[in-house]
Enzyme design. Structure first.
Site, PDB file in Angstrom:
ATOM      1  N   ASP A 101      -1.124  64.859  37.799  1.00  0.00           N
ATOM      2  CA  ASP A 101      -0.391  64.364  38.961  1.00  0.00           C
ATOM      3  C   ASP A 101       0.574  63.280  38.520  1.00  0.00           C
ATOM      4  O   ASP A 101       0.331  62.575  37.536  1.00  0.00           O
ATOM      5  CB  ASP A 101      -1.321  63.813  40.032  1.00  0.00           C
ATOM      6  CG  ASP A 101      -0.634  63.680  41.395  1.00  0.00           C
ATOM      7  OD1 ASP A 101       0.383  64.361  41.620  1.00  0.00           O
ATOM      8  OD2 ASP A 101      -1.107  62.896  42.231  1.00  0.00           O
ATOM      9  N   ASP A 160      -0.146  69.588  41.606  1.00  0.00           N
ATOM     10  CA  ASP A 160       0.245  69.636  43.021  1.00  0.00           C
ATOM     11  C   ASP A 160       1.769  69.634  43.159  1.00  0.00           C
ATOM     12  O   ASP A 160       2.296  69.515  44.252  1.00  0.00           O
ATOM     13  CB  ASP A 160      -0.387  68.494  43.823  1.00  0.00           C
ATOM     14  CG  ASP A 160       0.126  67.117  43.439  1.00  0.00           C
ATOM     15  OD1 ASP A 160       0.975  67.001  42.528  1.00  0.00           O
ATOM     16  OD2 ASP A 160      -0.325  66.132  44.051  1.00  0.00           O
ATOM     17  N   ASP A 193      -4.159  61.305  40.870  1.00  0.00           N
ATOM     18  CA  ASP A 193      -3.292  60.482  41.710  1.00  0.00           C
ATOM     19  C   ASP A 193      -3.681  59.010  41.584  1.00  0.00           C
ATOM     20  O   ASP A 193      -2.810  58.145  41.457  1.00  0.00           O
ATOM     21  CB  ASP A 193      -3.368  60.944  43.171  1.00  0.00           C
ATOM     22  CG  ASP A 193      -2.437  60.139  44.065  1.00  0.00           C
ATOM     23  OD1 ASP A 193      -1.212  60.197  43.850  1.00  0.00           O
ATOM     24  OD2 ASP A 193      -2.935  59.433  44.958  1.00  0.00           O
TER      25      ASP A 193
END
Length: 145
Positions: free
Chosen positions: A10, A70, A135
């Site tokens: 991420d 993502d 994240d």
């Protein structure tokens, strides 16, 4: 027989551009390793690409890889062949405009040629455990700036 490795990635940015970070979780069997880094002035897409690059660069030999991101930019750029097409067209997109982040795309494409990689897109901020970990790594890193 190549080793099977999972790489979760991420990228995050505060402002776009602004300070950014990237996070990676590598998994081989029951072993895991976390990586993170960032830049003082960057974009979200650059951090997403960097996360994928750093995950692949961490591998010490050619592997079978499940790379989970993502980022539609990264996933589509690879799975839909956009990045290969940009490179073969002298880093120009179909509309003849210059492609962005060509330094990172070139490095990623080179790494993809070493490993057998399957890209998997997941929805961000939707409770995927490894994506949430990545994240957190990315965000916590850019907060240092």
């Amino acid at each position: 027989m190549r080793k099977y490795v999972e790489i979760f990635t991420d990228g995050a940015c505060s402002g776009n551009p602004g300070p950014g970070g990237w996070g990676v979780v590598l998994r081989y069997g029951d072993k895991e390793k976390e990586l993170c880094g960032g830049e003082k002035e960057t974009t979200n897409n650059r951090m997403e690409l960097t996360a994928a690059i750093m995950g692949l660069k961490a591998l010490k030999e050619p592997c079978m890889v499940r790379l989970v991101t993502d980022s539609k930019y990264v996933a589509d750029g690879i799975t839909k062949g956009w990045a290969e097409s940009w490179r073969s067209n002298n880093w120009r997109k179909a509309d003849k405009k210059p492609a962005l982040n060509t330094d990172l795309w070139a490095e990623l494409l080179d790494l993809l040629s070493v490993h057998e990689v399957r890209i998997e897109w997941v929805k961000g901020h939707a409770g995927h455990p490894e994506n949430e970990r990545c994240d957190n790594l990315a965000v916590n890193f850019y907060k240092n700036f």
